[in-house]
Motif scaffolding. Structure first.
Motif, PDB file in Angstrom:
ATOM      1  N   ILE A 136      11.831  -1.660  -2.260  1.00  0.00           N
ATOM      2  CA  ILE A 136      11.090  -1.072  -1.142  1.00  0.00           C
ATOM      3  C   ILE A 136      12.004  -0.128  -0.378  1.00  0.00           C
ATOM      4  N   LYS A 137      11.600   1.135  -0.278  1.00  0.00           N
ATOM      5  CA  LYS A 137      12.428   2.161   0.357  1.00  0.00           C
ATOM      6  C   LYS A 137      11.830   2.710   1.647  1.00  0.00           C
ATOM      7  N   LEU A 138      10.561   2.349   1.933  1.00  0.00           N
ATOM      8  CA  LEU A 138       9.888   2.924   3.094  1.00  0.00           C
ATOM      9  C   LEU A 138       8.896   1.927   3.676  1.00  0.00           C
ATOM     10  N   LEU A 139       8.880   1.829   4.997  1.00  0.00           N
ATOM     11  CA  LEU A 139       7.848   1.086   5.710  1.00  0.00           C
ATOM     12  C   LEU A 139       7.041   2.098   6.497  1.00  0.00           C
ATOM     13  N   TRP A 140       5.718   1.898   6.526  1.00  0.00           N
ATOM     14  CA  TRP A 140       4.877   2.827   7.271  1.00  0.00           C
ATOM     15  C   TRP A 140       3.752   2.069   7.951  1.00  0.00           C
ATOM     16  N   LEU A 141       3.172   2.707   8.960  1.00  0.00           N
ATOM     17  CA  LEU A 141       2.079   2.101   9.704  1.00  0.00           C
ATOM     18  C   LEU A 141       1.319   3.163  10.473  1.00  0.00           C
ATOM     19  N   ASN A 142       0.133   2.797  10.874  1.00  0.00           N
ATOM     20  CA  ASN A 142      -0.658   3.613  11.799  1.00  0.00           C
ATOM     21  C   ASN A 142      -0.604   2.890  13.136  1.00  0.00           C
ATOM     22  N   ALA A 143       0.205   3.420  14.039  1.00  0.00           N
ATOM     23  CA  ALA A 143       0.463   2.756  15.321  1.00  0.00           C
ATOM     24  C   ALA A 143      -0.550   3.160  16.373  1.00  0.00           C
ATOM     25  N   ARG A 144      -0.983   2.189  17.147  1.00  0.00           N
ATOM     26  CA  ARG A 144      -1.772   2.511  18.331  1.00  0.00           C
ATOM     27  C   ARG A 144      -0.872   3.333  19.253  1.00  0.00           C
ATOM     28  N   VAL A 199      -6.976   5.596  19.437  1.00  0.00           N
ATOM     29  CA  VAL A 199      -6.121   6.665  18.924  1.00  0.00           C
ATOM     30  C   VAL A 199      -4.852   6.068  18.318  1.00  0.00           C
ATOM     31  N   HIS A 200      -4.481   6.591  17.146  1.00  0.00           N
ATOM     32  CA  HIS A 200      -3.326   6.113  16.390  1.00  0.00           C
ATOM     33  C   HIS A 200      -2.414   7.274  15.995  1.00  0.00           C
ATOM     34  N   GLN A 201      -1.204   6.930  15.558  1.00  0.00           N
ATOM     35  CA  GLN A 201      -0.216   7.891  15.078  1.00  0.00           C
ATOM     36  C   GLN A 201       0.444   7.311  13.827  1.00  0.00           C
ATOM     37  N   PHE A 202       0.550   8.117  12.779  1.00  0.00           N
ATOM     38  CA  PHE A 202       1.278   7.699  11.575  1.00  0.00           C
ATOM     39  C   PHE A 202       2.763   7.617  11.910  1.00  0.00           C
ATOM     40  N   MET A 203       3.408   6.522  11.516  1.00  0.00           N
ATOM     41  CA  MET A 203       4.838   6.342  11.740  1.00  0.00           C
ATOM     42  C   MET A 203       5.464   5.745  10.492  1.00  0.00           C
ATOM     43  N   TYR A 204       6.754   6.009  10.295  1.00  0.00           N
ATOM     44  CA  TYR A 204       7.444   5.517   9.107  1.00  0.00           C
ATOM     45  C   TYR A 204       8.924   5.298   9.389  1.00  0.00           C
ATOM     46  N   LYS A 205       9.546   4.528   8.495  1.00  0.00           N
ATOM     47  CA  LYS A 205      10.995   4.303   8.548  1.00  0.00           C
ATOM     48  C   LYS A 205      11.487   4.127   7.127  1.00  0.00           C
ATOM     49  N   LYS A 206      12.500   4.923   6.763  1.00  0.00           N
ATOM     50  CA  LYS A 206      13.131   4.759   5.453  1.00  0.00           C
ATOM     51  C   LYS A 206      14.145   3.635   5.562  1.00  0.00           C
ATOM     52  N   LEU A 207      14.116   2.736   4.596  1.00  0.00           N
ATOM     53  CA  LEU A 207      15.056   1.621   4.572  1.00  0.00           C
ATOM     54  C   LEU A 207      16.334   2.057   3.844  1.00  0.00           C
ATOM     55  N   LEU A 208      17.435   1.886   4.511  1.00  0.00           N
ATOM     56  CA  LEU A 208      18.727   2.264   3.944  1.00  0.00           C
ATOM     57  C   LEU A 208      19.487   1.016   3.542  1.00  0.00           C
ATOM     58  N   ILE A 260       0.859  -1.188   0.000  1.00  0.00           N
ATOM     59  CA  ILE A 260       0.000   0.000   0.000  1.00  0.00           C
ATOM     60  C   ILE A 260       0.893   1.236   0.000  1.00  0.00           C
ATOM     61  N   LYS A 261       0.741   2.051  -1.030  1.00  0.00           N
ATOM     62  CA  LYS A 261       1.544   3.262  -1.193  1.00  0.00           C
ATOM     63  C   LYS A 261       1.293   4.229  -0.038  1.00  0.00           C
ATOM     64  N   CYS A 262       2.327   4.924   0.358  1.00  0.00           N
ATOM     65  CA  CYS A 262       2.229   5.899   1.436  1.00  0.00           C
ATOM     66  C   CYS A 262       1.972   7.284   0.843  1.00  0.00           C
ATOM     67  N   VAL A 263       0.834   7.883   1.164  1.00  0.00           N
ATOM     68  CA  VAL A 263       0.491   9.190   0.597  1.00  0.00           C
ATOM     69  C   VAL A 263       1.441  10.290   1.086  1.00  0.00           C
ATOM     70  N   ASN A 264       2.074  10.090   2.238  1.00  0.00           N
ATOM     71  CA  ASN A 264       3.014  11.092   2.755  1.00  0.00           C
ATOM     72  C   ASN A 264       4.367  11.064   2.044  1.00  0.00           C
ATOM     73  N   PHE A 265       4.673   9.956   1.373  1.00  0.00           N
ATOM     74  CA  PHE A 265       5.920   9.805   0.624  1.00  0.00           C
ATOM     75  C   PHE A 265       5.603   9.156  -0.723  1.00  0.00           C
ATOM     76  N   PRO A 266       4.885   9.872  -1.593  1.00  0.00           N
ATOM     77  CA  PRO A 266       4.380   9.257  -2.831  1.00  0.00           C
ATOM     78  C   PRO A 266       5.465   8.810  -3.809  1.00  0.00           C
ATOM     79  N   ASN A 267       6.671   9.348  -3.695  1.00  0.00           N
ATOM     80  CA  ASN A 267       7.732   8.989  -4.643  1.00  0.00           C
ATOM     81  C   ASN A 267       8.581   7.808  -4.190  1.00  0.00           C
ATOM     82  N   LEU A 268       8.304   7.260  -3.009  1.00  0.00           N
ATOM     83  CA  LEU A 268       9.067   6.119  -2.511  1.00  0.00           C
ATOM     84  C   LEU A 268       8.226   4.845  -2.597  1.00  0.00           C
ATOM     85  N   MET A 269       8.838   3.780  -3.094  1.00  0.00           N
ATOM     86  CA  MET A 269       8.170   2.475  -3.076  1.00  0.00           C
ATOM     87  C   MET A 269       8.040   2.065  -1.613  1.00  0.00           C
TER      88      MET A 269
END
Length: 147
Positions: free
Chosen positions: A103-111, A137-146, A58-67
């Motif tokens: 894949i360059k980014l992992l994201w989630l909606n964390a509790r 209640v949730h928070q958007f979180m992400y990590k760029k894979l290096l 599922i594409k991340c709308v906050n980072f649309p240019n990253l797989m």
């Protein structure tokens, strides 16, 4: 204890009691669970799946240019919580997705209750908290894979 690839339906035995208690089992099915690119990991102990994690294309709308891939359904059965199993699954999925190279980014909606768990694994927050109806209640979180 062994980390192994499982199918989406195998995750329900952990997703249901931990993430969707008192709700229909159908609520454990996520969008793109059965997509060919989806990955599901489980930790098996004495023949039983006790912890699960799913990575969905599922594409991340906050980072649309990253797989990217969205992490969902990260859960450990109650008797096995606080033993590092969730961290093991997170580290393993990152390793597997790094091998795919695209894949360059992992994201989630964390509790909110799990926010520090993800921060300790290098995930960053973005934006304001929000409520997921019937879940909390949730928070958007992400990590760029290096590489």
């Amino acid at each position: 204890m062994t980390i192994k690839s499982i199918n989406a339906k195998d995750t329900f035995t952990v997703r249901h009691p931990v993430l969707r208690p008192d709700r229909p089992i159908e609520d454990c099915c996520f969008e793109l669970d059965n997509h060919a690119s989806s990955l599901h990991l489980g930790i098996e102990f004495n023949g039983e799946i006790i912890a699960v994690l799913s990575a969905l294309p599922i594409k991340c709308v906050n980072f649309p240019n990253l797989m990217s891939m969205r992490l969902r359904g990260i859960a450990t059965l109650h008797p096995f919580q606080k033993k590092g199993l969730g961290s093991q699954l997170m580290i393993e999925i990152e390793k597997r997705l790094l091998k795919l190279k695209k894949i360059k980014l992992l994201w989630l909606n964390a509790r909110i209750s799990a926010k520090s768990f993800y921060q300790n694994l290098g995930y960053e927050t973005m934006g304001k908290t929000f409520n997921v109806q019937g879940i909390g209640v949730h928070q958007f979180m992400y990590k760029k894979l290096l590489e």
